[in-house]
Design an enzyme around this catalytic site. Structure first.
Site, PDB file in Angstrom:
ATOM      1  N   PHE A  37       0.867  -1.181   0.000  1.00  0.00           N
ATOM      2  CA  PHE A  37       0.000   0.000   0.000  1.00  0.00           C
ATOM      3  C   PHE A  37       0.900   1.226   0.000  1.00  0.00           C
ATOM      4  CE2 PHE A  37      -2.820   3.082   2.159  1.00  0.00           C
ATOM      5  CZ  PHE A  37      -4.044   2.831   1.574  1.00  0.00           C
ATOM      6  N   SER A  96       2.817  12.657   8.003  1.00  0.00           N
ATOM      7  CA  SER A  96       1.433  12.698   8.480  1.00  0.00           C
ATOM      8  C   SER A  96       0.526  13.564   7.621  1.00  0.00           C
ATOM      9  CB  SER A  96       1.404  13.209   9.924  1.00  0.00           C
ATOM     10  OG  SER A  96       2.075  12.311  10.785  1.00  0.00           O
ATOM     11  N   ARG A 153      -5.728   0.806  11.472  1.00  0.00           N
ATOM     12  CA  ARG A 153      -5.665   1.377  12.811  1.00  0.00           C
ATOM     13  C   ARG A 153      -6.488   0.548  13.793  1.00  0.00           C
ATOM     14  NH1 ARG A 153      -6.555   7.529  10.492  1.00  0.00           N
ATOM     15  NH2 ARG A 153      -4.331   7.980  10.095  1.00  0.00           N
ATOM     16  N   ASN A 179      -8.086   3.387   8.334  1.00  0.00           N
ATOM     17  CA  ASN A 179      -8.914   3.142   9.518  1.00  0.00           C
ATOM     18  C   ASN A 179      -9.060   1.653   9.802  1.00  0.00           C
ATOM     19  OD1 ASN A 179      -9.435   5.766  10.434  1.00  0.00           O
ATOM     20  ND2 ASN A 179     -11.111   6.046   8.976  1.00  0.00           N
ATOM     21  N   GLU A 183       0.418   4.704  10.806  1.00  0.00           N
ATOM     22  CA  GLU A 183      -1.054   4.796  10.844  1.00  0.00           C
ATOM     23  C   GLU A 183      -1.522   5.922  11.764  1.00  0.00           C
ATOM     24  OE1 GLU A 183      -1.712   3.112   8.567  1.00  0.00           O
ATOM     25  OE2 GLU A 183      -0.827   1.123   8.620  1.00  0.00           O
ATOM     26  N   THR A 201       0.476   9.257  14.096  1.00  0.00           N
ATOM     27  CA  THR A 201       1.234   9.439  15.332  1.00  0.00           C
ATOM     28  C   THR A 201       0.299   9.761  16.494  1.00  0.00           C
ATOM     29  OG1 THR A 201       1.481  11.813  14.941  1.00  0.00           O
ATOM     30  CG2 THR A 201       3.167  10.362  14.004  1.00  0.00           C
ATOM     31  N   PRO A 253       8.343  10.511   1.197  1.00  0.00           N
ATOM     32  CA  PRO A 253       9.488  10.940   2.005  1.00  0.00           C
ATOM     33  C   PRO A 253       9.268  12.259   2.731  1.00  0.00           C
ATOM     34  CG  PRO A 253      10.244  10.106  -0.113  1.00  0.00           C
ATOM     35  CD  PRO A 253       8.755  10.148  -0.180  1.00  0.00           C
ATOM     36  N   ILE A 266       7.136   1.809   2.873  1.00  0.00           N
ATOM     37  CA  ILE A 266       6.076   0.998   2.289  1.00  0.00           C
ATOM     38  C   ILE A 266       6.313  -0.472   2.638  1.00  0.00           C
ATOM     39  CG2 ILE A 266       4.820   0.421   0.192  1.00  0.00           C
ATOM     40  CD1 ILE A 266       4.798   3.430   1.133  1.00  0.00           C
TER      41      ILE A 266
END
Length: 399
Positions: A135, A144, A259, A256, A379, A381, A140, A169
Site C-alpha cells: 500500500f 502525516s 488502525r 482506519n 497509521e 502518530t 518521504p 512501504i
C-alpha cells in the site's frame, strides 16, 4: 511464557465476552504465533530476516483479509479479526503488521474500491497467501500530511504514467501488486476534485520503472520489511485505476481498517511483556524471596495488568461498534492512541522488573518496546490522533 497466561486470564475472564467462533479464531492465531513465530523470532529480529514461507501458513489458516467477504476471504467478524491481531503481535509486531498491510490495506483497497475484474484477479491469491500486496501512500516529505502528496499520474492514450517516490512501504520488495496513490491532473473536474484529485492504481511490481528498496539500519521492526519505492515513468493500462476511490477518503478508509487492528495488536505486545515480567517475578529470588513478594513489584504488575485489561475491553467495545457499522474515526483514534501508549509504558515497566536481563533477547520485552516505537508512529502518530479526538470534542480542526 505460556504457563503464566492462565494466571492472567483467571483474574479477569474476557473469554466470557466472546463467542465460540471468536475464541476459535483466537486459538488458531495463538497456535501459529506460539508454535511457528515465537521460537524463531529473536533470531529473525537479530538477523533482519523476514520469513516469507510463513505467508502461506497464514493464508492456509484463513487469516489474510479474513474480515472481508467473498473472493476466498473468510468473512469473519471484526472482533475475531482483532483477536487474531492481538495473538500475532504477542509474538511480534512485524507479523501483525504483515497481516494489516496485506489484509487491511492492500486487500481492503481492492475490495472497497476495485472493479469486479480487479477483485477476481488479485483477491483470491492474496487471501491464499500466494500473492502479496503493498500500500504505497506515505512519501518521504509527506509523513502525516498525505494531502501534500507529490506523486502524480497522467493519462496518455490508453495508459496512465506514474512518477514519484514513496517511503516506509511495507512489503514492497516482496509484493506482487502495489496499491499506489497519486495525484491525477484533472483540469476538467471529471473526478470531482478539481485539478489534483487523489486516485489509487493497481501496479504490478514487475512493471518497468517500479523499484522497491528495503530500508536498512532499522532498530525496530527488524523481522519485517519496509521499503523506499521509486516510480519512474511507470506505465499501467487505463483499467489499473481503482474506480471506487476518489480523493483522500479512499486511502483513509483503508487506514482506519489498519488502525483498528493496531488497537488490538498493541495489547498483544503488552500482554507478552506482562507475562514475561510476571514469570520472572515468581522465579527470581532476591534477599531470600521472589521479587514478586515485594509490594513495589506487585504494584507494578497490578498496574500493568489493569492497563492490558482496559485496553482489551476498549478494543472489544470498538469491535462491537464496528460490527454494527457504528464505529467512527474518532473512536478508532481513541483506541490507537491508548493501546500503543499504554503498551509502551507496560514494556518499560516490565523491563524494570526484569532488571539487567531485561535488555537481552532472553526476554521479548526490548524487542516489543522497539517495535512499538514504530507502531506508535505509523497509521497516525500520537499527535495526529490527539488532534482527531480534539476535533471531535471541540468541533475545531487544529491540523
Amino acid at each position: 511464557m505460556t504457563a503464566t497466561a492462565p494466571r492472567i486470564d483467571s483474574v479477569f475472564d474476557l473469554d466470557a465476552l466472546l463467542t465460540e467462533e471468536e475464541r476459535e479464531w483466537q486459538q488458531r492465531a495463538r497456535a501459529i504465533a506460539q508454535e511457528q513465530i515465537a521460537p524463531i523470532i529473536e533470531d529473525d529480529f537479530e538477523h533482519k530476516h523476514f520469513r516469507r514461507e510463513l505467508i502461506k501458513v497464514l493464508g492456509d489458516a484463513g487469516l489474510l483479509g479474513m474480515h472481508l467477504q467473498g473472493y476466498g476471504c473468510a468473512g469473519a467478524g471484526a472482533v475475531a479479526y482483532g483477536l487474531v491481531c492481538l495473538e500475532l503481535e504477542a509474538a511480534d509486531s512485524g507479523w501483525r503488521t504483515f497481516v494489516s498491510v496485506q489484509g487491511s490495506l492492500a486487500m481492503s483497497a481492492i475490495h472497497k474500491y476495485g472493479s469486479e475484474e480487479q477483485k477476481q484477479r488479485w483477491l483470491p491469491g492474496m487471501a491464499a497467501g500466494d500473492l502479496v500486496g503493498c500500500f504505497a501512500l506515505t512519501e518521504p516529505q509527506g509523513g502525516s500530511d498525505p494531502a501534500a502528496m507529490t506523486t502524480t499520474a497522467r493519462r496518455e492514450g490508453d495508459e496512465w504514467v506514474i512518477d514519484g517516490a514513496k517511503r516506509w512501504i511495507g512489503l514492497a520488495s516482496l509484493a506482487d501488486v502495489a496499491v499506489v496513490w497519486a495525484r491525477v491532473d484533472d483540469p476538467s473536474g471529471a473526478f470531482g476534485e478539481g485539478a489534483a484529485a487523489v486516485r489509487g492504481f493497481l501496479v504490478p511490481t514487475s512493471t518497468a520503472g517500479f523499484t522497491a528498496t528495503p530500508i536498512d539500519g532499522k532498530l525496530s521492526m527488524r523481522a519485517s520489511v519496509q521499503c523506499d519505492v521509486d516510480l519512474d515513468g511507470v506505465r499501467v493500462p487505463a483499467d489499473a485505476l481503482l474506480p471506487g476511490a476518489a480523493g483522500l477518503s479512499g486511502p483513509f478508509g483503508c487506514l482506519n481498517e489498519a488502525r483498528y487492528g493496531i488497537v488490538w495488536g498493541a495489547m498483544g505486545a503488552a500482554r507478552s511483556c506482562l507475562e514475561s515480567a510476571l514469570e520472572r517475578s515468581i522465579t527470581r529470588e532476591v534477599f531470600g524471596k521472589p521479587i514478586g513478594a515485594n509490594q513495589l513489584t506487585q504494584a507494578k504488575l497490578a498496574d500493568m495488568f489493569v492497563e492490558v485489561e482496559k485496553g482489551v475491553l476498549l478494543a472489544l467495545h470498538l469491535g462491537r461498534l464496528k460490527e454494527r457499522g457504528a464505529l467512527t474515526p474518532a473512536q478508532i483514534s481513541v483506541g490507537k492512541l491508548n493501546s500503543v501508549r499504554e503498551a509502551l509504558e507496560i514494556a518499560h515497566q516490565a523491563r524494570s522488573i526484569l532488571a539487567g536481563d531485561g535488555i537481552t533477547n532472553a526476554f521479548p520485552v526490548m524487542r516489543h518496546a522497539a517495535n512499538l516505537e514504530s507502531v506508535r508512529t505509523y497509521e497516525g502518530t500520537d499527535e495526529i490522533h490527539q488532534l482527531v479526538i480534539g476535533r471531535a470534542l471541540t468541533g475545531i480542526a487544529a491540523f
